[in-house]
Design a protein around this motif. Structure first.
Motif, short mmCIF file in Angstrom:
data_model
loop_
_atom_site.label_atom_id
_atom_site.label_comp_id
_atom_site.label_asym_id
_atom_site.label_seq_id
_atom_site.Cartn_x
_atom_site.Cartn_y
_atom_site.Cartn_z
N MET A 1 0.84 -1.17 0.00
CA MET A 1 0.00 0.00 0.00
C MET A 1 0.89 1.24 0.00
SD MET A 1 -2.56 1.24 3.11
CE MET A 1 -2.79 -0.44 3.58
N SER A 2 0.59 2.19 -0.85
CA SER A 2 1.38 3.42 -0.94
C SER A 2 1.32 4.20 0.37
CB SER A 2 0.84 4.31 -2.07
OG SER A 2 1.04 3.71 -3.31
N ALA A 3 2.34 5.01 0.57
CA ALA A 3 2.41 5.89 1.74
C ALA A 3 2.89 7.26 1.26
CB ALA A 3 3.35 5.32 2.79
N TYR A 4 2.48 8.28 1.97
CA TYR A 4 2.73 9.64 1.53
C TYR A 4 3.36 10.48 2.63
CZ TYR A 4 -0.34 7.99 -2.07
OH TYR A 4 -0.89 7.24 -3.08
N VAL A 5 4.27 11.35 2.23
CA VAL A 5 4.83 12.37 3.10
C VAL A 5 4.18 13.68 2.69
CG1 VAL A 5 6.90 13.65 3.76
CG2 VAL A 5 7.06 11.21 3.27
N ILE A 6 3.59 14.36 3.65
CA ILE A 6 3.04 15.69 3.41
C ILE A 6 3.89 16.65 4.22
CG2 ILE A 6 1.05 17.22 3.59
CD1 ILE A 6 -0.67 14.60 3.52
N SER A 7 4.53 17.56 3.53
CA SER A 7 5.39 18.55 4.18
C SER A 7 4.75 19.91 4.01
CB SER A 7 6.78 18.53 3.55
OG SER A 7 7.62 19.47 4.18
N TYR A 36 7.73 12.83 -6.29
CA TYR A 36 6.96 14.02 -5.94
C TYR A 36 5.63 14.00 -6.66
CZ TYR A 36 11.07 16.13 -3.80
OH TYR A 36 12.14 16.40 -2.98
N LEU A 37 4.56 14.27 -5.92
CA LEU A 37 3.24 14.48 -6.51
C LEU A 37 2.90 15.96 -6.52
CD1 LEU A 37 1.26 11.55 -4.83
CD2 LEU A 37 2.41 11.57 -7.05
N ILE A 38 3.35 16.65 -5.48
CA ILE A 38 3.17 18.10 -5.37
C ILE A 38 4.47 18.65 -4.83
CG2 ILE A 38 1.94 19.97 -4.19
CD1 ILE A 38 -0.43 17.98 -3.88
N GLY A 41 3.37 23.85 -5.68
CA GLY A 41 2.45 24.50 -6.60
C GLY A 41 1.57 25.50 -5.89
N ALA A 42 0.88 26.31 -6.66
CA ALA A 42 -0.01 27.32 -6.09
C ALA A 42 -1.13 26.63 -5.31
CB ALA A 42 -0.60 28.18 -7.20
N ALA A 43 -1.44 27.17 -4.13
CA ALA A 43 -2.51 26.63 -3.30
C ALA A 43 -3.52 27.74 -3.02
CB ALA A 43 -1.94 26.10 -1.98
N ASN A 44 -4.78 27.38 -3.07
CA ASN A 44 -5.86 28.32 -2.78
C ASN A 44 -6.65 27.82 -1.58
OD1 ASN A 44 -5.60 30.12 -5.14
ND2 ASN A 44 -6.03 28.24 -6.25
N VAL A 45 -6.83 28.68 -0.60
CA VAL A 45 -7.60 28.31 0.58
C VAL A 45 -9.08 28.36 0.22
CG1 VAL A 45 -8.19 28.92 2.95
CG2 VAL A 45 -5.86 29.20 2.13
N VAL A 46 -9.77 27.24 0.44
CA VAL A 46 -11.20 27.17 0.20
C VAL A 46 -11.95 27.17 1.53
CG1 VAL A 46 -13.04 25.81 -0.85
CG2 VAL A 46 -10.82 25.97 -1.98
N GLU A 47 -11.39 26.48 2.52
CA GLU A 47 -11.95 26.45 3.87
C GLU A 47 -10.80 26.43 4.87
OE1 GLU A 47 -14.72 23.33 4.71
OE2 GLU A 47 -15.71 23.53 2.77
N GLY A 48 -11.04 26.96 6.05
CA GLY A 48 -10.06 26.86 7.13
C GLY A 48 -9.00 27.95 7.10
N VAL A 58 4.96 13.64 -1.31
CA VAL A 58 5.82 12.63 -1.93
C VAL A 58 5.20 11.27 -1.69
CG1 VAL A 58 8.11 11.57 -1.93
CG2 VAL A 58 7.88 14.04 -1.54
N GLU A 59 5.18 10.45 -2.73
CA GLU A 59 4.63 9.09 -2.63
C GLU A 59 5.76 8.07 -2.57
OE1 GLU A 59 1.22 6.64 -4.93
OE2 GLU A 59 2.84 7.43 -6.20
N PHE A 60 5.63 7.10 -1.67
CA PHE A 60 6.52 5.96 -1.58
C PHE A 60 5.69 4.69 -1.77
CE2 PHE A 60 9.03 9.17 0.50
CZ PHE A 60 10.34 8.85 0.16
N ALA A 61 6.32 3.61 -2.16
CA ALA A 61 5.61 2.35 -2.41
C ALA A 61 4.94 1.82 -1.14
CB ALA A 61 6.56 1.30 -2.98
N THR A 62 5.61 1.98 0.00
CA THR A 62 5.08 1.47 1.27
C THR A 62 5.48 2.41 2.41
OG1 THR A 62 7.06 0.19 1.81
CG2 THR A 62 5.34 -0.95 0.50
N MET A 63 4.79 2.27 3.53
CA MET A 63 5.16 3.05 4.71
C MET A 63 6.55 2.63 5.19
SD MET A 63 4.42 5.49 6.83
CE MET A 63 2.66 5.82 6.70
N ASN A 64 6.87 1.36 5.09
CA ASN A 64 8.19 0.89 5.49
C ASN A 64 9.28 1.57 4.67
OD1 ASN A 64 9.92 -0.81 7.06
ND2 ASN A 64 10.26 -2.02 5.21
#
Length: 99
Positions: A1-7, A36-38, A41-48, A58-64
């Motif tokens: 299962m893929s795993a992602y880093v959000i920075s 890298y997936l993002i 890039g430009a970000a627009n606040v829609v809520e919050g 960033v996507e990795f193949a697994t959390m490990n």
């Protein structure tokens, strides 16, 4: 299962160190099969609340594999720069199981 880093990058305190970090981190990510997936890039606040200044995903193949990258000697060099270069929140997230 893929795993992602959000920075979520906040204030950049040292632009030169930030660029050096990005270069080293990108090489380490590639060495561990991340992609890298993002990347700022430009970000627009829609809520919050307003978003951080830069968002990276960033996507990795697994959390490990993601955790191997984060604990790697290659990435450790980048982490040394990060401490003084910029503020961020780093999140690890598991993706959906294949159907």
């Amino acid at each position: 299962m893929s795993a992602y880093v959000i920075s979520e990058v906040g204030e950049v305190r040292d632009a030169a160190a930030f660029e050096a970090y990005r270069t080293i981190a990108a090489k380490a990510i590639a060495a561990y099969g991340g992609r890298y997936l993002i990347r700022g890039g430009a970000a627009n606040v829609v809520e919050g609340v307003p978003p951080p200044k830069t968002i990276i995903v960033v996507e990795f193949a697994t959390m490990n594999r993601l955790r191997e990258w984060y604990a790697s000697p290659e990435y450790a060099e980048a982490l040394k720069l990060r401490q003084d270069a910029f503020d961020r929140r780093l999140i690890f997230v598991e993706g959906l199981s294949p159907a």
